[in-house]
Enzyme design. Structure first.
Site, PDB file in Angstrom:
ATOM      1  N   CYS A   7      -8.996   1.261   2.392  1.00 51.54           N
ATOM      2  CA  CYS A   7      -7.995   0.440   1.702  1.00 51.54           C
ATOM      3  C   CYS A   7      -7.001  -0.062   2.748  1.00 51.54           C
ATOM      4  CB  CYS A   7      -7.318   1.218   0.578  1.00 51.54           C
ATOM      5  SG  CYS A   7      -6.426   2.701   1.110  1.00 51.54           S
ATOM      6  N   ASN A  65      -4.387   3.604   3.559  1.00 55.74           N
ATOM      7  CA  ASN A  65      -5.073   4.909   3.614  1.00 55.74           C
ATOM      8  C   ASN A  65      -4.175   6.056   3.130  1.00 55.74           C
ATOM      9  OD1 ASN A  65      -6.698   7.069   6.074  1.00 55.74           O
ATOM     10  ND2 ASN A  65      -7.390   6.568   4.047  1.00 55.74           N
ATOM     11  N   CYS A  96      -3.171   5.814  -0.540  1.00 56.62           N
ATOM     12  CA  CYS A  96      -3.312   5.821  -2.002  1.00 56.62           C
ATOM     13  C   CYS A  96      -4.776   5.745  -2.430  1.00 56.62           C
ATOM     14  CB  CYS A  96      -2.522   4.666  -2.635  1.00 56.62           C
ATOM     15  SG  CYS A  96      -0.727   4.822  -2.451  1.00 56.62           S
ATOM     16  N   ARG A  97      -5.359   4.545  -2.406  1.00 57.78           N
ATOM     17  CA  ARG A  97      -6.677   4.347  -3.012  1.00 57.78           C
ATOM     18  C   ARG A  97      -7.827   5.028  -2.259  1.00 57.78           C
ATOM     19  NH1 ARG A  97      -6.117  -1.990  -3.016  1.00 57.78           N
ATOM     20  NH2 ARG A  97      -4.979  -1.344  -1.141  1.00 57.78           N
ATOM     21  N   SER A  98      -7.959   4.767  -0.955  1.00 52.16           N
ATOM     22  CA  SER A  98      -9.145   5.305  -0.268  1.00 52.16           C
ATOM     23  C   SER A  98      -9.134   6.830  -0.112  1.00 52.16           C
ATOM     24  CB  SER A  98      -9.404   4.597   1.068  1.00 52.16           C
ATOM     25  OG  SER A  98      -8.357   4.796   1.985  1.00 52.16           O
ATOM     26  N   ASP A 135      -3.838  -2.383  -5.937  1.00 52.34           N
ATOM     27  CA  ASP A 135      -2.957  -1.596  -5.078  1.00 52.34           C
ATOM     28  C   ASP A 135      -1.848  -0.993  -5.947  1.00 52.34           C
ATOM     29  OD1 ASP A 135      -1.180  -0.652  -3.259  1.00 52.34           O
ATOM     30  OD2 ASP A 135      -1.080  -2.487  -2.066  1.00 52.34           O
TER      31      ASP A 135
HETATM   32  P1  4NP Z   1      -3.282   1.926  -0.236  1.00 53.05           P
HETATM   33  O1  4NP Z   1      -1.817   1.563  -0.764  1.00 53.05           O
HETATM   34  O2  4NP Z   1      -3.786   0.721   0.533  1.00 53.05           O
HETATM   35  O3  4NP Z   1      -4.042   2.153  -1.490  1.00 53.05           O
HETATM   36  O4  4NP Z   1      -3.129   3.159   0.637  1.00 53.05           O
HETATM   37  C1  4NP Z   1      -0.797   1.078   0.063  1.00 53.05           C
HETATM   38  C2  4NP Z   1      -0.140   1.937   0.898  1.00 53.05           C
HETATM   39  C3  4NP Z   1       0.891   1.462   1.716  1.00 53.05           C
HETATM   40  C4  4NP Z   1       1.222   0.134   1.669  1.00 53.05           C
HETATM   41  C5  4NP Z   1       0.551  -0.726   0.845  1.00 53.05           C
HETATM   42  C6  4NP Z   1      -0.476  -0.253   0.047  1.00 53.05           C
HETATM   43  N1  4NP Z   1       2.295  -0.339   2.468  1.00 53.05           N
HETATM   44  O5  4NP Z   1       2.649  -1.511   2.342  1.00 53.05           O
HETATM   45  O6  4NP Z   1       2.850   0.427   3.274  1.00 53.05           O
END
Ligand code: 4NP
Length: 157
Positions: free
Chosen positions: A9, A12, A14-16, A126
């Site tokens: 994702c 790294n 939240c989702r992945s 997201d």
């Molecule tokens: P992820 O979520 O891609 O599912 O881990 C996010 C985590 C951090 C950010 C954006 C999305 N960020 O902007 O820091």
């Protein structure tokens, strides 16, 4: 055959890592020890961090523990893994650009392609700027797709 899956994702956190933890939990429950699972982000800004506490809490409520430390995807991952499963179109573009050749490009899959109960979603949203429902929705989609992916791997063993 040992399957090696890398979920990707943006951050790294939240989702992945949630997909990684769900896939590991499902594969252990089904006795499928021959699956290697990891996750990574396209963005390096959260390197070394544990998953977002909101995602850890939501996963823990479903009996899923998340202990991954964030890392950025690197070109070497195309050699180490046989499937690189991305969450959204932006991940798909960035990961595809990193692929060194056509064989590597052929290893990139969209996560929602393995879902059977969320036809309305063409990507895993997201949850970072969302409330609690956002995290629950993501976990629902991830559980659906991980089951689908595990079933697909099962037919090739
Ligand atoms: P992820 O979520 O891609 O599912 O881990 C996010 C985590 C951090 C950010 C954006 C999305 N960020 O902007 O820091």
């Amino acid at each position: 055959m040992k399957h090696k899956i890398l979920f990707v994702c943006l951050g790294n956190i939240c989702r992945s890592p949630a997909a990684e933890a769900i896939m590991r939990s499902l594969s252990v429950k089904e006795g499928r020890i021959g699956i290697e699972i990891d996750s990574a982000g396209t963005y390096a800004g959260h390197t070394g961090e544990l998953p977002d506490p909101r995602m850890r809490r939501a996963a823990a409520a479903r009996g899923i523990e998340m202990t991954h430390r964030a890392r950025q995807i690197r070109e070497e991952d195309f050699e180490l893994f046989d499937r690189i499963v991305v969450m959204d179109d932006s991940n798909y573009e960035r990961v595809s650009r990193l692929a060194p050749d056509r064989v590597a490009l052929g290893k990139v899959y969209r996560f929602v392609g393995f879902c059977t109960h969320h036809p309305q979603w063409s990507y895993v949203p997201d949850p970072y700027y969302e409330g609690r429902e956002g995290f629950e929705l993501v976990l629902d989609i991830l559980e659906d797709g991980c089951r689908g992916l595990l079933a697909e791997l099962g037919t090739r063993e």
